[in-house]
Scaffold this motif. Structure first.
Motif, mmCIF file in Angstrom:
data_model
loop_
_atom_site.group_PDB
_atom_site.id
_atom_site.type_symbol
_atom_site.label_atom_id
_atom_site.label_comp_id
_atom_site.label_asym_id
_atom_site.label_seq_id
_atom_site.Cartn_x
_atom_site.Cartn_y
_atom_site.Cartn_z
ATOM 1 N N ILE A 172 114.719 50.675 20.713
ATOM 2 C CA ILE A 172 114.489 51.960 20.046
ATOM 3 C C ILE A 172 113.139 51.994 19.332
ATOM 4 O O ILE A 172 112.492 53.040 19.258
ATOM 5 C CB ILE A 172 115.644 52.243 19.055
ATOM 6 N N THR A 173 112.698 50.841 18.821
ATOM 7 C CA THR A 173 111.470 50.801 18.021
ATOM 8 C C THR A 173 110.251 50.288 18.784
ATOM 9 O O THR A 173 109.171 50.196 18.198
ATOM 10 C CB THR A 173 111.679 49.924 16.772
ATOM 11 N N GLU A 174 110.410 49.976 20.049
ATOM 12 C CA GLU A 174 109.296 49.416 20.822
ATOM 13 C C GLU A 174 108.254 50.489 21.134
ATOM 14 O O GLU A 174 108.552 51.516 21.741
ATOM 15 C CB GLU A 174 109.830 48.799 22.123
ATOM 16 N N GLN A 175 107.005 50.227 20.763
ATOM 17 C CA GLN A 175 105.933 51.210 20.951
ATOM 18 C C GLN A 175 105.632 51.480 22.420
ATOM 19 O O GLN A 175 105.173 52.569 22.786
ATOM 20 C CB GLN A 175 104.666 50.731 20.256
ATOM 21 N N TYR A 176 105.881 50.502 23.283
ATOM 22 C CA TYR A 176 105.595 50.676 24.702
ATOM 23 C C TYR A 176 106.789 51.224 25.489
ATOM 24 O O TYR A 176 106.681 51.419 26.698
ATOM 25 C CB TYR A 176 105.167 49.348 25.332
ATOM 26 N N ASN A 177 107.906 51.449 24.827
ATOM 27 C CA ASN A 177 109.079 51.993 25.509
ATOM 28 C C ASN A 177 108.968 53.514 25.554
ATOM 29 O O ASN A 177 109.213 54.203 24.564
ATOM 30 C CB ASN A 177 110.357 51.579 24.790
ATOM 31 N N GLU A 178 108.605 54.039 26.688
ATOM 32 C CA GLU A 178 108.388 55.482 26.807
ATOM 33 C C GLU A 178 109.680 56.286 26.766
ATOM 34 O O GLU A 178 109.658 57.505 26.636
ATOM 35 C CB GLU A 178 107.629 55.770 28.116
ATOM 36 N N MET A 179 110.816 55.617 26.873
ATOM 37 C CA MET A 179 112.106 56.290 26.777
ATOM 38 C C MET A 179 112.689 56.216 25.371
ATOM 39 O O MET A 179 113.767 56.750 25.111
ATOM 40 C CB MET A 179 113.095 55.681 27.775
ATOM 41 N N ALA A 180 112.006 55.552 24.452
ATOM 42 C CA ALA A 180 112.502 55.446 23.080
ATOM 43 C C ALA A 180 112.421 56.801 22.389
ATOM 44 O O ALA A 180 111.557 57.623 22.710
ATOM 45 C CB ALA A 180 111.696 54.417 22.308
ATOM 46 N N PRO A 181 113.298 57.069 21.431
ATOM 47 C CA PRO A 181 113.226 58.334 20.688
ATOM 48 C C PRO A 181 111.970 58.392 19.837
ATOM 49 O O PRO A 181 111.384 57.358 19.509
ATOM 50 C CB PRO A 181 114.487 58.307 19.826
ATOM 51 N N GLY A 182 111.562 59.601 19.477
ATOM 52 C CA GLY A 182 110.408 59.768 18.610
ATOM 53 C C GLY A 182 110.662 59.179 17.231
ATOM 54 O O GLY A 182 111.802 58.876 16.858
ATOM 55 N N ALA A 183 109.590 59.044 16.470
ATOM 56 C CA ALA A 183 109.679 58.382 15.165
ATOM 57 C C ALA A 183 110.709 59.031 14.244
ATOM 58 O O ALA A 183 111.430 58.352 13.515
ATOM 59 C CB ALA A 183 108.313 58.381 14.496
ATOM 60 N N GLY A 199 119.690 38.499 20.556
ATOM 61 C CA GLY A 199 119.414 39.861 21.016
ATOM 62 C C GLY A 199 117.934 40.164 21.097
ATOM 63 O O GLY A 199 117.467 40.794 22.056
ATOM 64 N N GLY A 200 117.187 39.720 20.078
ATOM 65 C CA GLY A 200 115.748 39.918 20.104
ATOM 66 C C GLY A 200 115.097 39.188 21.263
ATOM 67 O O GLY A 200 114.233 39.738 21.963
ATOM 68 N N ALA A 201 115.527 37.943 21.495
ATOM 69 C CA ALA A 201 114.972 37.171 22.605
ATOM 70 C C ALA A 201 115.305 37.819 23.941
ATOM 71 O O ALA A 201 114.465 37.870 24.845
ATOM 72 C CB ALA A 201 115.522 35.744 22.560
ATOM 73 N N ALA A 202 116.528 38.336 24.076
ATOM 74 C CA ALA A 202 116.929 38.968 25.327
ATOM 75 C C ALA A 202 116.032 40.155 25.643
ATOM 76 O O ALA A 202 115.587 40.328 26.790
ATOM 77 C CB ALA A 202 118.396 39.404 25.255
ATOM 78 N N TRP A 251 112.426 38.983 26.579
ATOM 79 C CA TRP A 251 112.306 38.291 27.860
ATOM 80 C C TRP A 251 112.712 39.156 29.049
ATOM 81 O O TRP A 251 112.127 39.047 30.130
ATOM 82 C CB TRP A 251 113.146 37.014 27.843
ATOM 83 N N LEU A 252 113.708 40.014 28.858
ATOM 84 C CA LEU A 252 114.281 40.734 29.999
ATOM 85 C C LEU A 252 113.696 42.128 30.206
ATOM 86 O O LEU A 252 113.704 42.649 31.328
ATOM 87 C CB LEU A 252 115.800 40.849 29.833
ATOM 88 N N ILE A 253 113.223 42.770 29.128
ATOM 89 C CA ILE A 253 112.758 44.152 29.218
ATOM 90 C C ILE A 253 111.270 44.291 28.889
ATOM 91 O O ILE A 253 110.504 44.891 29.647
ATOM 92 C CB ILE A 253 113.582 45.073 28.282
ATOM 93 N N TYR A 254 110.858 43.745 27.777
ATOM 94 C CA TYR A 254 109.509 43.955 27.254
ATOM 95 C C TYR A 254 108.395 43.635 28.257
ATOM 96 O O TYR A 254 107.449 44.426 28.405
ATOM 97 C CB TYR A 254 109.326 43.132 25.977
ATOM 98 N N PRO A 255 108.456 42.512 28.973
ATOM 99 C CA PRO A 255 107.343 42.194 29.874
ATOM 100 C C PRO A 255 107.153 43.202 31.003
ATOM 101 O O PRO A 255 106.084 43.252 31.620
ATOM 102 C CB PRO A 255 107.727 40.817 30.447
ATOM 103 N N PHE A 256 108.172 44.000 31.303
ATOM 104 C CA PHE A 256 108.125 44.887 32.453
ATOM 105 C C PHE A 256 107.926 46.361 32.093
ATOM 106 O O PHE A 256 107.991 47.217 32.968
ATOM 107 C CB PHE A 256 109.418 44.718 33.269
ATOM 108 N N LEU A 257 107.681 46.650 30.832
ATOM 109 C CA LEU A 257 107.474 48.027 30.422
ATOM 110 C C LEU A 257 106.161 48.554 31.011
ATOM 111 O O LEU A 257 105.091 47.978 30.773
ATOM 112 C CB LEU A 257 107.446 48.135 28.896
#
Length: 280
Positions: free
Chosen positions: A164-175, A244-247, A250-256
């Motif tokens: 939800i708070t990831e800056q590179y997640n384009e599907m995250a809700p606005g601030a 949860g943070g590590a998951a 490792w699983l989502i962040y590198p592929f955004l």
């Protein structure tokens, strides 16, 4: 300690105070009244906890970022660059906020708590009405199983918060709406898994009110609690938050895609960067 840091610690205490003041109050409404206004509407309890988190974020987010949870603080230090020197002060402030929040709930509901215990022939020393302040294992749940539960539930929480708070997640809700979605995340965890052991998922949420209850007459039923349960809602969430943070890292962040575009614009190959450090 500078003025800004003091303000951040006050902010963290206020955030947990808000969460407990509303959350433990809805627990009182759920447990102490017969019939309970939530007897056929448990989702209302979950929503109240979730909206308490949302309100806390809107009130304090601009000052401290509203961790409001030592598990969140630890995960942010591990994966998001939060200063390690602030981890313990933030956590202490969060526990203090939980303690004060529980004190306010007690101020409001003490006569109802006493009436409940008298009606059910219970005492505080026996643990009567203790569940309005802190968590305990539910039906058929052993302390060790509760530890595993808390790891899993808090992993879901941090996985969601990171998304939800990831800056590179384009599907995250606005601030302005992220706080609401985090509140819904907390509510959803409670609605789907809360009966296991009342979904602590936050050491400060459990230990602050537990410490207050210890001094308010619940004694050993609060600390160390039956089967020495007191440490489970502390250790489980801390481990789960890291998992949860590590998951997510490792699983989502590198592929955004947005992150990959940003790296390419800097002349960095995303694959090489991920191989070196998947958390950045």
């Amino acid at each position: 300690m500078n003025r800004q840091t003091i303000g951040e610690l006050i902010s963290e205490a206020v955030a947990v105070f808000i969460i407990i003041a509303f959350g433990d109050s809805v627990a009182c409404m759920y447990v102490l009244y017969d019939p309970s206004p939530y007897v056929n509407a448990y989702w209302g309890v979950c929503i109240a906890w979730g909206l308490a988190v949302t309100i806390a974020i809107y009130v304090t987010g601009s000052v401290s970022g509203t961790h409001a949870n030592p598990a969140v603080t630890l995960a942010l230090a591990l994966f998001r660059g939060f200063p390690w020197k602030k981890v313990i002060p933030y956590s202490v402030a969060q526990v203090i906020g939980g303690f004060i929040g529980a004190a306010v709930v007690y101020l409001l509901f003490a006569p109802v708590i006493d009436h409940y215990n008298q009606t059910h022939q219970l005492t505080r020393a026996m643990g009567g009405a203790a569940g309005v302040f802190f968590t305990h294992p539910g039906l058929a749940i052993t302390p060790m199983h509760a530890l595993l539960d808390q790891i899993v539930l808090t992993a879901f929480l941090l996985f969601g918060i990171f998304a939800i708070t990831e800056q590179y997640n384009e599907m995250a809700p606005g601030a302005n709406s992220g706080a609401l979605i985090i509140g819904f995340l907390v509510a959803t965890i409670g609605a789907s898994m809360g009966y296991l052991e009342a979904w602590a998922i936050n050491p400060a949420r459990d230990f602050g009110p537990r410490l207050f209850a210890y001094f308010a007459g619940w004694g050993s039923s609060a600390l160390p609690a039956p089967d020495n349960y007191w440490w489970i809602p502390i250790v489980g969430p801390l481990i789960g938050g890291a998992v949860g943070g590590a998951a997510y890292q490792w699983l989502i962040y590198p592929f955004l895609p947005a992150r990959q575009r940003a790296l390419l614009s800097q002349g960095v190959n995303p694959g090489e960067r991920a191989a070196i450090d998947p958390s950045h």
